[in-house]
Design a protein around this motif. Structure first.
Motif, PDB file in Angstrom:
ATOM      1  N   ASP A  48       0.753  -1.231   0.055  1.00 35.09           N
ATOM      2  CA  ASP A  48       0.110  -0.011   0.088  1.00 35.09           C
ATOM      3  C   ASP A  48       0.779   1.356   0.132  1.00 35.09           C
ATOM      4  OD1 ASP A  48      -2.387   1.267  -0.243  1.00 35.09           O
ATOM      5  OD2 ASP A  48      -2.494   1.235   2.102  1.00 35.09           O
ATOM      6  N   LEU A  49       2.023   1.263  -0.515  1.00 31.13           N
ATOM      7  CA  LEU A  49       2.881   2.331  -0.421  1.00 31.13           C
ATOM      8  C   LEU A  49       2.505   3.382  -1.172  1.00 31.13           C
ATOM      9  CD1 LEU A  49       6.472   0.694  -0.650  1.00 31.13           C
ATOM     10  CD2 LEU A  49       5.615   1.834   1.261  1.00 31.13           C
ATOM     11  N   PRO A  50       1.796   3.360  -2.451  1.00 22.67           N
ATOM     12  CA  PRO A  50       1.303   4.704  -3.239  1.00 22.67           C
ATOM     13  C   PRO A  50       0.345   5.295  -2.151  1.00 22.67           C
ATOM     14  CG  PRO A  50       1.207   2.906  -4.571  1.00 22.67           C
ATOM     15  CD  PRO A  50       1.521   2.222  -3.287  1.00 22.67           C
ATOM     16  N   ARG A  51      -0.276   4.939  -1.523  1.00 23.55           N
ATOM     17  CA  ARG A  51      -1.257   5.560  -0.446  1.00 23.55           C
ATOM     18  C   ARG A  51      -0.574   6.282   0.671  1.00 23.55           C
ATOM     19  NH1 ARG A  51      -3.423   5.035   4.252  1.00 23.55           N
ATOM     20  NH2 ARG A  51      -2.755   2.625   4.589  1.00 23.55           N
ATOM     21  N   LEU A  52       0.553   5.412   1.421  1.00 25.86           N
ATOM     22  CA  LEU A  52       1.194   6.066   2.182  1.00 25.86           C
ATOM     23  C   LEU A  52       2.230   7.144   1.793  1.00 25.86           C
ATOM     24  CD1 LEU A  52       3.040   2.796   4.037  1.00 25.86           C
ATOM     25  CD2 LEU A  52       1.056   4.483   4.986  1.00 25.86           C
ATOM     26  N   SER A  53       2.706   7.010   0.392  1.00 29.09           N
ATOM     27  CA  SER A  53       3.377   8.216  -0.062  1.00 29.09           C
ATOM     28  C   SER A  53       2.512   9.362  -0.394  1.00 29.09           C
ATOM     29  CB  SER A  53       3.735   7.704  -1.188  1.00 29.09           C
ATOM     30  OG  SER A  53       4.827   6.693  -1.291  1.00 29.09           O
ATOM     31  N   ASP A  54       1.149   9.310  -0.750  1.00 30.63           N
ATOM     32  CA  ASP A  54       0.358  10.333  -0.833  1.00 30.63           C
ATOM     33  C   ASP A  54       0.212  11.117   0.682  1.00 30.63           C
ATOM     34  OD1 ASP A  54       0.228  10.017  -3.564  1.00 30.63           O
ATOM     35  OD2 ASP A  54      -1.683   8.697  -3.186  1.00 30.63           O
ATOM     36  N   GLN A  55      -0.078  10.233   1.516  1.00 33.02           N
ATOM     37  CA  GLN A  55      -0.180  10.700   3.026  1.00 33.02           C
ATOM     38  C   GLN A  55       1.084  11.468   3.297  1.00 33.02           C
ATOM     39  OE1 GLN A  55      -1.316   7.487   5.685  1.00 33.02           O
ATOM     40  NE2 GLN A  55      -3.434   7.518   5.124  1.00 33.02           N
ATOM     41  N   LEU A  56       2.084  11.146   3.197  1.00 28.91           N
ATOM     42  CA  LEU A  56       3.198  11.674   3.535  1.00 28.91           C
ATOM     43  C   LEU A  56       3.569  13.025   2.948  1.00 28.91           C
ATOM     44  CD1 LEU A  56       5.627  11.966   5.727  1.00 28.91           C
ATOM     45  CD2 LEU A  56       6.935  10.408   4.072  1.00 28.91           C
ATOM     46  N   VAL A  57       3.510  13.174   1.717  1.00 32.64           N
ATOM     47  CA  VAL A  57       3.474  14.103   0.912  1.00 32.64           C
ATOM     48  C   VAL A  57       2.336  15.322   1.589  1.00 32.64           C
ATOM     49  CG1 VAL A  57       3.142  15.389  -1.456  1.00 32.64           C
ATOM     50  CG2 VAL A  57       4.740  13.016  -1.125  1.00 32.64           C
ATOM     51  N   ALA A  58       1.252  15.077   1.703  1.00 27.76           N
ATOM     52  CA  ALA A  58       0.124  15.843   2.242  1.00 27.76           C
ATOM     53  C   ALA A  58       0.727  16.332   3.478  1.00 27.76           C
ATOM     54  CB  ALA A  58      -1.142  15.250   2.334  1.00 27.76           C
ATOM     55  N   LEU A  59       0.902  15.386   4.389  1.00 29.64           N
ATOM     56  CA  LEU A  59       1.620  15.847   5.641  1.00 29.64           C
ATOM     57  C   LEU A  59       2.957  16.954   5.675  1.00 29.64           C
ATOM     58  CD1 LEU A  59       1.792  12.696   7.858  1.00 29.64           C
ATOM     59  CD2 LEU A  59       0.439  14.552   8.229  1.00 29.64           C
ATOM     60  N   LEU A  60       3.790  16.686   4.580  1.00 25.40           N
ATOM     61  CA  LEU A  60       4.728  17.609   4.568  1.00 25.40           C
ATOM     62  C   LEU A  60       4.159  19.031   4.251  1.00 25.40           C
ATOM     63  CD1 LEU A  60       7.520  15.390   2.760  1.00 25.40           C
ATOM     64  CD2 LEU A  60       7.866  16.272   5.022  1.00 25.40           C
ATOM     65  N   GLN A  61       3.477  19.002   3.020  1.00 31.59           N
ATOM     66  CA  GLN A  61       2.838  20.209   2.579  1.00 31.59           C
ATOM     67  C   GLN A  61       2.060  20.783   3.684  1.00 31.59           C
ATOM     68  OE1 GLN A  61       0.425  19.765  -1.035  1.00 31.59           O
ATOM     69  NE2 GLN A  61       1.025  21.731  -1.655  1.00 31.59           N
ATOM     70  N   GLU A  62       1.521  20.047   4.517  1.00 29.53           N
ATOM     71  CA  GLU A  62       0.810  20.816   5.514  1.00 29.53           C
ATOM     72  C   GLU A  62       1.511  21.481   6.933  1.00 29.53           C
ATOM     73  OE1 GLU A  62      -2.696  19.593   8.992  1.00 29.53           O
ATOM     74  OE2 GLU A  62      -2.306  18.319   7.281  1.00 29.53           O
ATOM     75  N   GLN A  63       2.491  20.547   7.301  1.00 35.18           N
ATOM     76  CA  GLN A  63       3.487  20.804   8.518  1.00 35.18           C
ATOM     77  C   GLN A  63       4.639  21.267   8.150  1.00 35.18           C
ATOM     78  OE1 GLN A  63       2.922  17.652  11.243  1.00 35.18           O
ATOM     79  NE2 GLN A  63       0.903  16.774  10.448  1.00 35.18           N
ATOM     80  N   GLU A  64       5.195  21.067   7.115  1.00 32.63           N
ATOM     81  CA  GLU A  64       6.676  21.625   6.984  1.00 32.63           C
ATOM     82  C   GLU A  64       6.669  22.605   5.852  1.00 32.63           C
ATOM     83  OE1 GLU A  64       9.976  22.566   7.445  1.00 32.63           O
ATOM     84  OE2 GLU A  64       9.483  21.123   8.855  1.00 32.63           O
ATOM     85  N   PRO A  65       6.678  23.905   6.189  1.00 35.06           N
ATOM     86  CA  PRO A  65       6.820  24.973   5.169  1.00 35.06           C
ATOM     87  C   PRO A  65       7.995  25.044   4.210  1.00 35.06           C
ATOM     88  CG  PRO A  65       6.462  25.900   7.594  1.00 35.06           C
ATOM     89  CD  PRO A  65       6.593  24.527   7.691  1.00 35.06           C
ATOM     90  N   ALA A  66       8.893  24.497   4.677  1.00 33.29           N
ATOM     91  CA  ALA A  66      10.261  24.572   3.926  1.00 33.29           C
ATOM     92  C   ALA A  66      10.075  23.417   2.600  1.00 33.29           C
ATOM     93  CB  ALA A  66      11.259  23.909   4.419  1.00 33.29           C
ATOM     94  N   TYR A  67       9.411  22.369   2.830  1.00 27.80           N
ATOM     95  CA  TYR A  67       8.916  21.553   1.721  1.00 27.80           C
ATOM     96  C   TYR A  67       7.783  22.120   0.806  1.00 27.80           C
ATOM     97  CZ  TYR A  67      11.821  17.414   2.793  1.00 27.80           C
ATOM     98  OH  TYR A  67      12.764  16.476   2.796  1.00 27.80           O
ATOM     99  N   ARG A  68       7.171  22.929   1.187  1.00 23.26           N
ATOM    100  CA  ARG A  68       5.857  23.311   0.617  1.00 23.26           C
ATOM    101  C   ARG A  68       6.155  23.865  -0.788  1.00 23.26           C
ATOM    102  NH1 ARG A  68       3.049  26.532   4.440  1.00 23.26           N
ATOM    103  NH2 ARG A  68       2.864  24.868   5.607  1.00 23.26           N
ATOM    104  N   SER A  69       7.121  24.763  -1.000  1.00 26.82           N
ATOM    105  CA  SER A  69       7.656  25.212  -2.077  1.00 26.82           C
ATOM    106  C   SER A  69       8.243  24.414  -2.935  1.00 26.82           C
ATOM    107  CB  SER A  69       8.500  26.260  -2.167  1.00 26.82           C
ATOM    108  OG  SER A  69       9.703  26.095  -1.197  1.00 26.82           O
ATOM    109  N   ALA A  70       9.142  23.219  -2.250  1.00 24.34           N
ATOM    110  CA  ALA A  70       9.780  22.211  -3.201  1.00 24.34           C
ATOM    111  C   ALA A  70       8.623  21.286  -3.776  1.00 24.34           C
ATOM    112  CB  ALA A  70      10.741  21.527  -2.349  1.00 24.34           C
ATOM    113  N   ILE A  71       7.643  21.138  -3.163  1.00 25.92           N
ATOM    114  CA  ILE A  71       6.612  20.150  -3.776  1.00 25.92           C
ATOM    115  C   ILE A  71       5.699  21.024  -4.878  1.00 25.92           C
ATOM    116  CG2 ILE A  71       4.167  19.237  -3.084  1.00 25.92           C
ATOM    117  CD1 ILE A  71       5.229  18.578  -0.342  1.00 25.92           C
TER     118      ILE A  71
END
Length: 418
Positions: A48-71
């Motif tokens: 189920d890695l694709p779903r986990l990857s989607d979740q982590l990318v969403a968490l990064l975009q929400e909780q880590e501003p430094a990653y937001r622009s990179a995403i």
């Protein structure tokens, strides 16, 4: 002309460091049951890695501003990186030894890539911890769904998950810092090479904009070069004079340090005349634009050659006749031989007296009275010695052309090696 740059050694990247091995755990029967529960849940997560990857990318975009622009700039690249990292993280729960090296290489590459992109290290480590939390939460959720009574067993293997996270945070931090050091070295070395080319006069016109940016100096401006023999660090006078309100780039050479100094339209930098014993400073005349800094460096070297070994500051604009002599030492030596050659027939001490009298008389602006006081002799003695020089050489000290030649010849005698 001495080179303006000394070679530096490029630091070699070391191998991926291996953390100290932990003492092997002794597994009890309950640990074996816990491992079975862990492996069952991990296999499901691996599928189920694709779903986990989607979740982590969403968490990064929400909780880590430094990653937001990179995403936002490259979401696909971030997703693939997250997917690879999660795959190694989950696979390590199933086969720790089999995937260990590949997992460490993946984390090392992430640390190096993010350092090159300038993403803060704290943000990268936060991303890894978010990934660890996500994996752990999904392990608990999957076990609760499939066999709620087995959730309590996961407590016995929780350290397996968090030990992986801690180990790879260390790998990422080591990779990030090593890459950061290498990048800093490359930037610093590039600045050194650009400054050295500028001072050597070998800088290309096409490189001037980059050089101006790297040195934080305008391409068009008025510059002088300050040459410091004995090292800039040993020259507090130059440091203090050029420290406040003056834009200057200091470059460490092999034998001489150079300051490329931006000057205003109507002033030159103030460098103290008095320096520490043995510290010699030469200041060039003003040149226009960075492209002319190489010429200014040569003028500063000429001024430095005029400095006495005891130390001091020489401004080229105040010593132009002497600069002419040291710039053409062969011609200067030939002039001295021509003007003082006839004195070789005298006893060395007698010739020395005549030349010292001549130099003192010139230093006293042609006043025999003042020269006599400096030489502790009678005024007529000074005049007699001057007439004797004229008789021996056929020169007339009352003729301007001869006087100029004598002055330059005395300068050559004082400054050039004999």
């Amino acid at each position: 002309m001495p080179h303006a740059v000394r070679p530096w050694s490029l630091p070699r990247p070391g191998p991926v460091p291996t953390p100290r091995a932990r003492a092997p755990r002794v597994r009890s029967l309950i640990d074996a049951d816990a491992l079975s529960v862990l492996h069952r849940a991990a296999r499901i997560l691996l599928d189920d890695l694709p779903r986990l990857s989607d979740q982590l990318v969403a968490l990064l975009q929400e909780q880590e501003p430094a990653y937001r622009s990179a995403i936002e700039s490259d979401a696909t690249e971030i997703w693939q990186e997250v997917h690879r990292s999660l795959r190694h993280s989950v696979a390590s729960l199933l086969d720790p030894r089999g995937v260990r090296d590949a997992a460490r290489r993946c984390s090392w590459k992430i640390g190096a890539t993010r350092a090159e992109q300038g993403l803060p290290l704290d943000a990268v480590l936060h991303a890894f911890r978010l990934g660890g939390s996500l994996v752990w939460q999904n392990l608990v959720d999957e076990t609760s769904r499939a066999a709620p009574e087995d959730v309590r067993l996961l407590v016995h293997v929780a350290s397996d998950v968090w030990n992986f996270v801690d180990e790879h945070c260390t790998v990422v931090a080591d990779s990030y810092r090593q890459t950061e050091r290498q990048l800093a070295w490359r930037r610093e070395n590039r600045v050194r090479l650009l400054a050295a080319a500028l001072l050597d006069g070998t800088s290309r016109i096409a490189d001037l904009p980059e050089t101006a940016l790297a040195l934080d100096l305008p391409e068009r401006g008025r510059y002088v070069v300050v040459a410091v023999g004995g090292g800039f660090a040993a020259c507090p006078g130059a440091q203090a004079a050029l420290a406040s309100g003056v834009r200057v780039h200091w470059h460490t050479g092999v034998d001489t340090d150079y300051g490329i100094v931006l000057v205003s339209d109507d002033t030159e930098p103030v460098v103290e005349d008095e320096q520490s014993p043995g510290v010699r400073v030469g200041v060039s005349s003003v040149v226009e634009g960075l492209a002319a800094v190489g010429e200014a460096r040569r003028l500063a070297d000429t001024a430095l050659r005029l400095c006495p070994e005891t130390g001091g500051t020489v401004r080229l604009t105040e010593h132009l006749p002497a600069a002419l002599v040291v710039s053409s030492p062969d011609l200067g030596a030939a002039l001295a031989d021509r003007l003082f050659g006839p004195l070789v027939r005298l006893e060395p001490a007698d010739a020395e007296v005549l030349l010292d009298t001549l130099a003192t008389w010139l230093a006293c602006d042609g006043s025999a009275q003042r020269a006599s006081r400096r030489l502790y002799c009678h005024r007529n003695t000074v005049l007699n010695r001057l007439r004797r020089y004229e008789q021996l050489t056929g020169r007339s000290l009352s003729r301007p052309f001869d006087l100029v030649e004598v002055t330059l010849a005395l300068t050559a005698r004082r400054l050039l090696p004999r």
